[in-house]
Design a protein around this motif. Structure first.
Motif, PDB file in Angstrom:
ATOM      1  N   THR A 125       0.779  -1.238   0.000  1.00 51.66           N
ATOM      2  CA  THR A 125       0.000   0.000   0.000  1.00 51.66           C
ATOM      3  C   THR A 125       0.813   1.292   0.000  1.00 51.66           C
ATOM      4  OG1 THR A 125      -1.714  -1.220   1.185  1.00 51.66           O
ATOM      5  CG2 THR A 125      -1.939   1.162   1.108  1.00 51.66           C
ATOM      6  N   HIS A 171      -1.041   4.385   6.714  1.00 49.91           N
ATOM      7  CA  HIS A 171      -0.980   5.852   6.682  1.00 49.91           C
ATOM      8  C   HIS A 171      -0.648   6.483   8.026  1.00 49.91           C
ATOM      9  CE1 HIS A 171      -2.169   6.388   2.529  1.00 49.91           C
ATOM     10  NE2 HIS A 171      -3.109   5.475   2.684  1.00 49.91           N
ATOM     11  N   HIS A 222      -8.674   3.336   7.165  1.00 53.44           N
ATOM     12  CA  HIS A 222      -7.562   3.314   6.214  1.00 53.44           C
ATOM     13  C   HIS A 222      -6.545   4.420   6.460  1.00 53.44           C
ATOM     14  CE1 HIS A 222      -5.316   2.445   2.684  1.00 53.44           C
ATOM     15  NE2 HIS A 222      -5.460   3.691   2.255  1.00 53.44           N
ATOM     16  N   HIS A 286      -9.069   8.525   2.429  1.00 54.38           N
ATOM     17  CA  HIS A 286      -7.832   9.293   2.621  1.00 54.38           C
ATOM     18  C   HIS A 286      -8.098  10.692   3.164  1.00 54.38           C
ATOM     19  CE1 HIS A 286      -6.533   6.195  -0.324  1.00 54.38           C
ATOM     20  NE2 HIS A 286      -5.566   6.124   0.560  1.00 54.38           N
ATOM     21  N   HIS A 479       0.508   4.131  -3.283  1.00 55.81           N
ATOM     22  CA  HIS A 479       1.013   5.381  -2.722  1.00 55.81           C
ATOM     23  C   HIS A 479       2.516   5.508  -2.931  1.00 55.81           C
ATOM     24  CE1 HIS A 479      -2.750   6.433  -0.860  1.00 55.81           C
ATOM     25  NE2 HIS A 479      -2.828   5.234  -0.326  1.00 55.81           N
TER      26      HIS A 479
HETATM   27 FE    FE Z   1      -4.193   4.704   1.067  1.00 56.70          FE
END
Ligand code: FE
Ligand code: V55
Length: 491
Positions: A125, A171, A222, A286, A479
């Motif tokens: 990811t 993240h 997420h 996001h 990403h």
């Molecule tokens: Fe993401």
């Protein structure tokens, strides 16, 4: 799925390029600014072996890490598979042993320890650069340590034994003032667990503070946002549970009756300090950034109206609705000074955007003027004969700089046969917010190749200053992140 904005992701990701590669001293069109020294790291997903189930989520494909190392105006490209435990076991068997996305009950019987998440994570990811190290991340397992020069996989990482969750978000957020990282793991204590672990790691990569809270319902968490005072945890819509997993279903379903939720906890706070705010149906993936102003927490995020992922079916059996899979730049204000639920939401720009947004990393957690993301500008010329056949229905042909102060939008246009992937911000040393470059990979459908575009973030309308040419297409990144050479000791 013609009008679905993730159409491009689905198609380009299903065609695996499969090879590992290194391209030394790539061809460059234009001139790479001499003040750029570092590497652009990308992480994405490709099936090394085809999935066991044709309707599986592309999010379950194997992690692939790549880098553009830029120095003195010259560029080397490297791309490699992430050697996860799962990748190695599949290679040994010569086939795909693992079943649906995050459902170990659908694995091949040859997998003997299905409850341990690190046998399953694909690490596909996001890259993370912190305390001088490079990692690849996936929210269902622990990070993998990657050599920043060779991109060799060096094993999993648990913050030197200090990380107390089975999972680690893709993240985490880096505080530019303290050098700290704030991260979290949801489903922290086993499949479908309602434990959310939130931790601060010091600049050496060790947990210095942590808390575990119960979530209102188990959902995809997420991404997060960080302010100088608060940790912000948005989620909503997706549901799971041991029952659906034992039934052999994919991990998530979409339940439109579930509220969207934002958790806010003071940095360093304890579980009883957590406040949960509820909003309307939203797919909250996001964030751009957040800021605390007095009693108010203000979150900027490109959230979708409803379910974005067609492979996570509606639990009520309704067909996927592409019209709901649209992201807009939203400002959500939560007032901590008021008791009870309050949620003010505003759409700041009328157009649909890609949901992979960035800010200048120097203002993360701080007051912010510019948001950057890719989007489809229908007024720009597009060669449908070329992109239309092979590419997505709504190709991201522009990067935008959205100015929160003036409302102005500046756009970089990649060209009529180019489709852009997520951008990253390259800060110019010692500059103010916004002083730097946007970098990102474009797929050039006319030449069937990938190009790294580099544009001056303060002059997006003037086009790119350089394009790095690869002699082939590369896989879709999920990403990417820019790392200055000094952060990783690249020289
Ligand atoms: Fe993401
Ligand atoms: C996302 C991506 C993932 C995942 C869950 O973009 C959510 C959202 C690439 O993997 O596993």
């Amino acid at each position: 799925m013609a009008e679905n904005s993730n159409d491009g992701l689905m198609r380009t990701l299903s065609a695996a390029t499969r090879f590992e590669s290194q391209v030394l001293d790539c061809d460059v069109i234009g001139k790479i600014p001499a003040d750029i020294n570092g590497a652009f790291y990308r992480v994405g997903a490709e099936w090394f072996y085809p999935p066991k189930f044709a309707d599986d989520a592309i999010l379950n494909a194997d992690g692939y890490v790549s880098s553009f190392r830029i120095r003195n105006g010259r560029v080397d490209y490297t791309g490699r598979w992430v050697r996860t435990q799962r990748f190695d076991r599949n290679r040994e068997a010569g086939r795909q042993l693992f079943g649906y996305y995050r459902n170990p009950f659908t694995d091949d019987p040859a997998i003997s320890d299905p409850q341990h998440p690190n046998t399953r994570t694909v690490s596909n990811t996001a890259p993370l650069v912190h305390h001088g190290k490079l990692y690849t991340l996936k929210e269902d397992g622990l990070p993998y340590l990657i050599d920043p020069l060779t991109l060799e996989t060096q094993g999993t990482w648990d913050a030197f034994g200090t990380w107390k969750s089975e999972t680690f978000s893709a993240h985490p957020k880096l505080d530019p003032l303290t050098g700290e990282m704030v991260s979290y793991g949801y489903e922290a204590n086993g499949l479908a667990s309602d434990d959310l672990y939130i931790a601060t790691l010091n600049s050496q990569g060790r947990v210095s503070d942590s808390v575990t809270v119960k979530v209102p319902y188990v959902s995809v968490i997420h991404d997060m946002a960080l302010t100088h005072r608060h940790v912000v945890i948005p989620f909503g819509g997706y549901v799971t549970g041991m029952e659906r997993l034992r039934e052999g279903k994919i991990h998530w379903g979409w339940d439109k009756t579930k509220p969207s939720v934002i958790g806010v906890i003071p940095r360093g706070g304890s579980a009883r300090d957590m406040r949960w705010f509820e909003g309307p149906e939203r797919c909250m993936m996001h964030t751009f950034n957040a800021v605390t102003e007095g009693d108010k927490v203000i979150l900027y995020a490109p959230f979708f109206d409803s379910n974005f992922f067609p492979f996570f079916p509606n639990v009520d059996g309704a067909p996927f609705n592409p019209a709901g899979a649209r992201a807009f730049i939203r400002k959500i204000t939560l007032d901590l000074g008021k008791r009870g639920n309050n949620w003010q939401e505003e759409i700041l720009w009328p157009m649909q955007v890609g949901d992979l947004g960035k800010v200048d990393p120097r203002v993360l957690s701080l007051p912010t003027r510019y948001l950057y993301t890719q989007f489809y500008d229908e007024t720009k010329p597009i060669d449908r004969a070329i992109v239309g056949s092979a590419g997505p229905a709504r190709p991201s042909n522009c990067y935008g700089r959205f100015d929160l102060e003036t409302g102005q939008l500046d756009t970089y246009f990649a060209g009529p046969t180019h489709v852009l992937q997520e951008c990253s911000f390259v800060p110019r040393p010692s500059g103010q917010e916004g002083d730097g470059y946007l970098v990102g990979v474009a797929t050039n459908y006319a030449e069937d190749r990938a190009e790294l575009v580099i544009a001056d973030a303060q002059r997006l309308g003037e086009g790119d200053v350089a394009r790095v040419i690869l002699p082939f297409k590369i896989s879709q990144q999920v990403h990417g992140v820019w790392a200055d050479a000094r952060e990783l000791g690249l020289g």
